[in-house]
Design a protein around this motif. Structure first.
Motif: not given
Length: 233
Positions: A102-108, A110-115, A199-206, A223-225
């Protein structure tokens, strides 16, 4: 005996697509939009598909074809609820992955987990760009920080293995920590970006809150977000 190949463990950055239903055409169209918006970031990118939220049957063959048609490479399926789903996913050519944590407070969705990716500690001198970065241009500061003293136009892309400092307006795409450096940070005087990534975690403009749009900001990982705050002057 001559060694032909050697199998070793390794670490890579993978995007994880979390499905919420079995509407494959909708998912395909959404992925196409993401690839079109940031082709250098998403095109031919490997993707893992998490189906833990889907309670109906899934056409895995259609799902695989849709992801490929969108321009990404389907790697595996996570979140299977039973052996039947696993068997169907394998038959479609998917690897079976452990369910994404689980990832807290997801922005969308589409998630990216960085290893944990090994990062070189021998940094090069900071790359300083004094002129505007035009649409269609790509600048990559390999193994060093990047400083832009002017504007970054829409359709332009700047990447750095370290931090990025933008002293003008950012309208294009900014990717810091491109090699997985989780301490990388983006500093921007005027945020109007198509895409921001650390580091692979991204947001788009929206995904960018209105209170930060057009303002000076600091973007980092917490915290990886992705975390965003106003730039204190």
């Amino acid at each position: 005996m001559t060694k032909i190949a050697e199998l070793k463990g390794s670490s890579f950055t993978l995007s994880a697509l979390h499905l919420v239903d079995n509407d494959i055409s909708k998912v395909t169209n959404q992925l196409k939009d993401k690839v079109e918006l940031a082709p250098n970031f998403f095109a031919s990118a490997p993707i893992v598909i998490d189906i833990s939220q889907v309670d109906t049957d899934i056409n895995f063959e259609q799902l695989k074809a849709g992801v490929i048609d969108a321009g990404m490479i389907p790697v595996g399926i996570g979140g299977c609820k039973n052996k039947t789903q696993q068997t169907q996913a394998k038959a479609a050519g998917f690897a079976i992955m452990n369910a994404a944590r689980p990832v807290k407070d997801e922005p969308s969705e589409f998630l990216t987990e960085t290893l944990d990716t090994p990062v070189s500690t021998d940094k090069e001198p900071t790359l300083i760009i004094r002129t505007p970065v035009r649409s269609g241009q790509q600048i990559y500061a390999r193994n060093r920080d990047l400083v832009i003293l002017s504007n970054v136009s829409a359709g332009a892309e700047i990447l750095s293995d370290g931090c990025i400092h933008i002293y003008g307006t950012l309208r294009g795409r900014a990717i810091a920590g491109a090699n997985g450096e989780q301490s990388a940070t983006i500093f921007c005087q005027n945020l109007q970006s198509e895409l921001i990534s650390v580091a692979g975690n991204y947001w788009l403009s929206d995904n960018i809150q209105e209170e930060f749009w057009g303002k000076g900001v600091v973007i980092s990982l917490e915290d990886n977000n992705l975390s965003i705050e106003h730039l204190a002057l």
